[in-house]
Design a protein around this motif. Structure first.
Motif, PDB file in Angstrom:
ATOM      1  N   SER A  91      67.340  20.994  25.923  1.00 59.79           N
ATOM      2  CA  SER A  91      66.062  20.290  25.835  1.00 59.79           C
ATOM      3  C   SER A  91      65.021  21.125  25.081  1.00 59.79           C
ATOM      4  N   GLU A  92      64.934  22.397  25.428  1.00 62.29           N
ATOM      5  CA  GLU A  92      63.973  23.280  24.755  1.00 62.29           C
ATOM      6  C   GLU A  92      64.292  23.437  23.270  1.00 62.29           C
ATOM      7  N   MET A  93      65.560  23.665  22.953  1.00 58.49           N
ATOM      8  CA  MET A  93      65.949  23.870  21.552  1.00 58.49           C
ATOM      9  C   MET A  93      65.851  22.577  20.754  1.00 58.49           C
ATOM     10  N   ASP A  94      66.100  21.440  21.407  1.00 56.34           N
ATOM     11  CA  ASP A  94      65.944  20.151  20.740  1.00 56.34           C
ATOM     12  C   ASP A  94      64.485  19.939  20.347  1.00 56.34           C
ATOM     13  N   GLY A  95      63.589  20.252  21.282  1.00 60.31           N
ATOM     14  CA  GLY A  95      62.151  20.151  20.982  1.00 60.31           C
ATOM     15  C   GLY A  95      61.736  21.118  19.889  1.00 60.31           C
ATOM     16  N   PHE A  96      62.277  22.326  19.938  1.00 58.40           N
ATOM     17  CA  PHE A  96      61.989  23.333  18.912  1.00 58.40           C
ATOM     18  C   PHE A  96      62.459  22.851  17.543  1.00 58.40           C
ATOM     19  N   CYS A  97      63.697  22.361  17.473  1.00 59.18           N
ATOM     20  CA  CYS A  97      64.227  21.870  16.194  1.00 59.18           C
ATOM     21  C   CYS A  97      63.403  20.698  15.655  1.00 59.18           C
ATOM     22  N   SER A  98      63.003  19.816  16.551  1.00 50.35           N
ATOM     23  CA  SER A  98      62.167  18.682  16.129  1.00 50.35           C
ATOM     24  C   SER A  98      60.829  19.164  15.573  1.00 50.35           C
ATOM     25  N   SER A  99      60.233  20.131  16.253  1.00 52.19           N
ATOM     26  CA  SER A  99      58.949  20.673  15.795  1.00 52.19           C
ATOM     27  C   SER A  99      59.086  21.365  14.446  1.00 52.19           C
ATOM     28  N   GLU A 159      72.961  22.921  34.384  1.00 54.68           N
ATOM     29  CA  GLU A 159      71.512  22.736  34.395  1.00 54.68           C
ATOM     30  C   GLU A 159      70.829  23.690  33.409  1.00 54.68           C
ATOM     31  N   GLU A 160      71.284  24.948  33.382  1.00 54.25           N
ATOM     32  CA  GLU A 160      70.737  25.923  32.431  1.00 54.25           C
ATOM     33  C   GLU A 160      70.964  25.464  30.999  1.00 54.25           C
ATOM     34  N   LEU A 161      72.182  24.983  30.722  1.00 55.38           N
ATOM     35  CA  LEU A 161      72.486  24.505  29.375  1.00 55.38           C
ATOM     36  C   LEU A 161      71.660  23.271  29.015  1.00 55.38           C
ATOM     37  N   THR A 163      67.724  32.277  27.709  1.00 55.08           N
ATOM     38  CA  THR A 163      68.965  31.964  27.012  1.00 55.08           C
ATOM     39  C   THR A 163      70.133  31.987  27.995  1.00 55.08           C
ATOM     40  N   PRO A 164      70.932  30.912  28.020  1.00 59.62           N
ATOM     41  CA  PRO A 164      72.079  30.885  28.935  1.00 59.62           C
ATOM     42  C   PRO A 164      73.140  31.916  28.537  1.00 59.62           C
ATOM     43  N   GLU A 165      73.941  32.289  29.522  1.00 54.75           N
ATOM     44  CA  GLU A 165      75.026  33.236  29.296  1.00 54.75           C
ATOM     45  C   GLU A 165      75.932  32.736  28.173  1.00 54.75           C
ATOM     46  N   LEU A 222      76.381  21.658  25.467  1.00 50.32           N
ATOM     47  CA  LEU A 222      76.647  21.027  26.749  1.00 50.32           C
ATOM     48  C   LEU A 222      78.138  20.925  27.049  1.00 50.32           C
ATOM     49  N   LEU A 223      78.930  20.789  26.005  1.00 51.23           N
ATOM     50  CA  LEU A 223      80.354  20.590  26.198  1.00 51.23           C
ATOM     51  C   LEU A 223      81.144  21.879  26.296  1.00 51.23           C
ATOM     52  N   SER A 224      80.521  23.012  26.060  1.00 54.67           N
ATOM     53  CA  SER A 224      81.269  24.266  26.032  1.00 54.67           C
ATOM     54  C   SER A 224      81.076  25.077  27.301  1.00 54.67           C
ATOM     55  N   GLY A 225      82.161  25.324  27.992  1.00 60.69           N
ATOM     56  CA  GLY A 225      82.209  26.273  29.089  1.00 60.69           C
ATOM     57  C   GLY A 225      81.281  26.051  30.258  1.00 60.69           C
ATOM     58  N   CYS A 226      81.045  24.846  30.666  1.00 63.84           N
ATOM     59  CA  CYS A 226      80.159  24.607  31.804  1.00 63.84           C
ATOM     60  C   CYS A 226      80.995  24.549  33.064  1.00 63.84           C
ATOM     61  N   GLY A 227      80.950  25.602  33.868  1.00 59.29           N
ATOM     62  CA  GLY A 227      81.779  25.655  35.056  1.00 59.29           C
ATOM     63  C   GLY A 227      81.054  25.197  36.308  1.00 59.29           C
ATOM     64  N   THR A 228      79.802  25.484  36.427  1.00 60.20           N
ATOM     65  CA  THR A 228      79.066  25.147  37.647  1.00 60.20           C
ATOM     66  C   THR A 228      77.897  24.244  37.309  1.00 60.20           C
TER      67      THR A 228
END
Length: 161
Positions: free
Chosen positions: A47-55, A40-42, A96-98, A29-35
């Protein structure tokens, strides 16, 4: 027999604790968010990766808790491996975000390896007699998935431009 399934898991940190996922996803979230769209993509990816890691963390804990000598150990293991393959397939489909394409690729590879492991473990345990060759192939695929997930986490921790 199940206690031999994951001999290297604790040696090489196969699945890192969920706290590592939280840290790396915060970095996302803290890296390179310009717009706001990138943000929102990040956030969605986080959120998706957090859920994946938890699972993954939860399923790995359940696998570790299987009593090898229990009557239902084999069925429990196969069921948990099925679930692990399913959550990894879902994570692999996340957009996957840019800047994080390599992490996305490692996630997809891990998913592919877990699908292979699932099939090989089922073949090994469902064969009469037990199929050691399939078991070894399953173990190799499972360990390869772990390496891919570790690489994915490393990639996600690196600052993106």
């Amino acid at each position: 027999m199940i206690h031999f399934l994951f001999p290297e898991k604790s040696k090489n940190g196969f699945f890192r604790p969920i706290s590592l996922c939280v840290i790396l996803l915060t970095i996302l979230l803290l890296s390179g968010c310009g717009t706001s769209q990138k943000l929102e993509e990040l956030q969605n990816y986080r959120s998706e990766m957090d859920g994946f890691c938890s699972s993954v963390s939860s399923l790995q804990a359940q696998i570790d808790a299987i009593e090898p000598d229990s009557e239902n150990a084999q069925e429990e293991l196969l069921s948990l491996l099925d679930q692990l393959a399913e959550v990894s397939a879902e994570a692999a489909e996340v957009s996957t975000p840019e800047g994080y394409e390599e992490a996305g690729e490692m996630c997809r590879r891990a998913s592919d390896y877990l699908q292979e492991a699932k099939g090989e473990y089922h073949a090994a345990f469902e064969a009469e007699p037990f199929d050691t060759a399939s078991f070894q192939k399953g173990l190799d695929s499972y360990q390869s998935a772990g390496r891919c997930l570790s690489l994915m986490l490393e990639n996600l921790q690196q600052p993106q431009n």
